[in-house]
Design a protein around this motif. Structure first.
Motif, PDB file in Angstrom:
ATOM      1  N   SER A 163       0.814  -1.216   0.000  1.00 34.97           N
ATOM      2  CA  SER A 163       0.000   0.000   0.000  1.00 34.97           C
ATOM      3  C   SER A 163       0.851   1.271   0.000  1.00 34.97           C
ATOM      4  N   LEU A 164       2.150   1.141   0.153  1.00 33.81           N
ATOM      5  CA  LEU A 164       3.021   2.311   0.205  1.00 33.81           C
ATOM      6  C   LEU A 164       3.180   2.948  -1.167  1.00 33.81           C
ATOM      7  N   SER A 165       3.458   4.240  -1.184  1.00 35.68           N
ATOM      8  CA  SER A 165       3.813   4.916  -2.431  1.00 35.68           C
ATOM      9  C   SER A 165       5.164   4.372  -2.897  1.00 35.68           C
ATOM     10  N   HIS A 166       5.492   4.644  -4.146  1.00 36.94           N
ATOM     11  CA  HIS A 166       6.760   4.123  -4.670  1.00 36.94           C
ATOM     12  C   HIS A 166       7.939   4.713  -3.899  1.00 36.94           C
ATOM     13  N   GLY A 167       7.827   5.983  -3.543  1.00 32.31           N
ATOM     14  CA  GLY A 167       8.891   6.611  -2.777  1.00 32.31           C
ATOM     15  C   GLY A 167       9.094   5.964  -1.422  1.00 32.31           C
ATOM     16  N   ASP A 168       7.986   5.630  -0.754  1.00 34.92           N
ATOM     17  CA  ASP A 168       8.084   4.974   0.551  1.00 34.92           C
ATOM     18  C   ASP A 168       8.564   3.528   0.424  1.00 34.92           C
ATOM     19  N   LYS A 169       8.237   2.882  -0.683  1.00 35.20           N
ATOM     20  CA  LYS A 169       8.781   1.536  -0.914  1.00 35.20           C
ATOM     21  C   LYS A 169      10.299   1.587  -1.041  1.00 35.20           C
ATOM     22  N   ARG A 170      10.811   2.633  -1.678  1.00 37.43           N
ATOM     23  CA  ARG A 170      12.260   2.803  -1.778  1.00 37.43           C
ATOM     24  C   ARG A 170      12.864   3.007  -0.389  1.00 37.43           C
ATOM     25  N   LYS A 171      12.195   3.773   0.454  1.00 36.86           N
ATOM     26  CA  LYS A 171      12.672   3.953   1.830  1.00 36.86           C
ATOM     27  C   LYS A 171      12.663   2.613   2.564  1.00 36.86           C
ATOM     28  N   LEU A 172      11.613   1.820   2.332  1.00 33.37           N
ATOM     29  CA  LEU A 172      11.524   0.508   2.966  1.00 33.37           C
ATOM     30  C   LEU A 172      12.682  -0.388   2.521  1.00 33.37           C
ATOM     31  N   GLU A 173      13.027  -0.348   1.246  1.00 33.04           N
ATOM     32  CA  GLU A 173      14.154  -1.146   0.761  1.00 33.04           C
ATOM     33  C   GLU A 173      15.449  -0.754   1.474  1.00 33.04           C
ATOM     34  N   ILE A 174      15.614   0.538   1.709  1.00 30.10           N
ATOM     35  CA  ILE A 174      16.807   0.997   2.436  1.00 30.10           C
ATOM     36  C   ILE A 174      16.751   0.523   3.885  1.00 30.10           C
TER      37      ILE A 174
END
Length: 258
Positions: free
Chosen positions: A155-166
Motif C-alpha cells: 500500500s506504500l507509495s513508490h517513494g516509501d517503498k524505496r525507503k523501505l528497501e533501504i
C-alpha cells in the motif's frame, strides 16, 4: 590498460581489472578503482554504459571474466552473493523488491532475522527474537517509516517503498551499500525526502555508498566523487566539479544525457 583511480583514504572496496563479456560482447571492460571507508561514490553514464552490470559484478550476481574484487583486503571475486551480504555488502535494485503482502515491519524483520541466523517464520513470537525486532524498529525510524510499521507494504507509495528497501538493508548492518537508481519511478514530490534519507545513511551513519542515478542534481549534492562509465569502461573518477568540467567527459557525452 586498466583504468585505476585510488581513493584518498584506506579502501574498504578495491576493484582491479574487472571485466565481463557475453558472447564476444564486452559489457564491462578493465575497470579498476578504490572506494574509501565512509565515502559516497556516484556512478553515472547513459543507458548501456555498464553501470548496473558493474553493480552485478560487485554484488556477486554476475561472475567476471577477468579481474578481482576485494572487501577489506579479502578477495570476494568468487564469493557467493549471500556471503558477500554477510560480510557487509548490501544492494538495492532498479525495480521494487519488497514483499507487498507483508507489513512494513515484517519486511524488515525478515531481513534482520536472516542476517542474525534466526528463524524466518513471520509468526514467531517477538519475544523470541528481540534483537531482530530492535533492528527493525531502529531501521524504520532511520528512514521515517516507524509510524507505518503495521501497514501492508504493497500500500506504500513508490517513494516509501524505496525507503523501505533501504530500511531492509540497514537491518542487516551493511558497511557498503549499492543503490541502483533509487529514484527510478519515484514521484517528483517524493525525491527530496528520499534524498535526505540517503544523505543521512551516508553522513550520520557513516555507511559507504555507491549509487547509480540519472538525477544529476541529486547525485551532485550527495557524492564525494563521481565515476563516469562509458561503453563499459571507467572514463573518469574525481570530485563532482572536476568531472563535470572534464573535457574528455564532455566530449564523450556530447549529445548524450548523463
Amino acid at each position: 590498460m586498466t583504468s585505476t583511480v585510488a581513493a584518498p583514504a584506506r579502501p574498504v572496496l578495491r576493484v582491479r581489472g574487472l571485466s565481463w563479456a557475453v558472447g564476444g560482447a564486452q559489457i564491462v571492460s578493465d575497470v579498476g578503482f578504490d572506494v574509501a571507508e565512509g565515502e559516497f561514490v556516484a556512478v553515472i553514464g547513459p543507458n548501456g554504459a555498464g553501470k548496473t552490470s558493474l553493480f552485478n559484478l560487485i554484488s556477486g550476481l554476475t561472475r567476471p571474466t577477468a579481474g578481482t574484487i576485494e572487501l577489506d583486503t579479502l578477495d570476494i571475486t568468487r564469493v557467493a552473493p549471500h556471503r558477500r551480504a554477510r560480510r557487509g555488502l548490501g544492494r538495492t535494485f532498479q525495480s521494487s523488491s519488497v514483499f507487498p503482502a507483508l507489513t512494513v515491519a515484517e519486511n524488515v524483520r525478515l531481513a534482520a532475522a536472516a542476517h542474525r541466523g534466526a528463524c524466518l517464520r513471520i509468526w514467531r513470537r517477538a519475544e523470541s527474537d528481540q534483537a531482530a525486532w530492535h533492528a527493525t524498529a531502529e531501521a524504520l525510524e532511520r528512514v521515517g517509516l516507524a509510524h507505518r510499521a503495521a501497514e501492508i507494504a504493497g500500500s506504500l507509495s513508490h517513494g516509501d517503498k524505496r525507503k523501505l528497501e533501504i530500511a531492509i538493508l540497514l537491518a542487516t548492518d551493511p558497511r557498503i551499500i549499492l543503490l541502483d537508481e533509487p529514484m527510478a519511478g519515484v514521484g517528483v514530490a517524493d525525491v527530496p525526502a528520499l534524498t535526505e534519507v540517503i544523505r543521512a545513511v551516508h553522513r550520520e551513519q557513516g555507511r559507504t555508498v555507491l549509487m547509480v542515478e540519472h538525477h544529476m542534481d541529486v547525485l551532485l549534492g550527495l557524492a564525494d566523487r563521481v565515476a563516469v562509465m562509458h561503453h563499459g569502461s571507467l572514463l573518469a573518477l574525481d570530485v563532482p566539479d572536476e568531472v563535470m568540467a572534464n573535457p574528455v567527459v564532455q566530449e564523450a557525452y556530447l549529445g548524450e544525457a548523463l
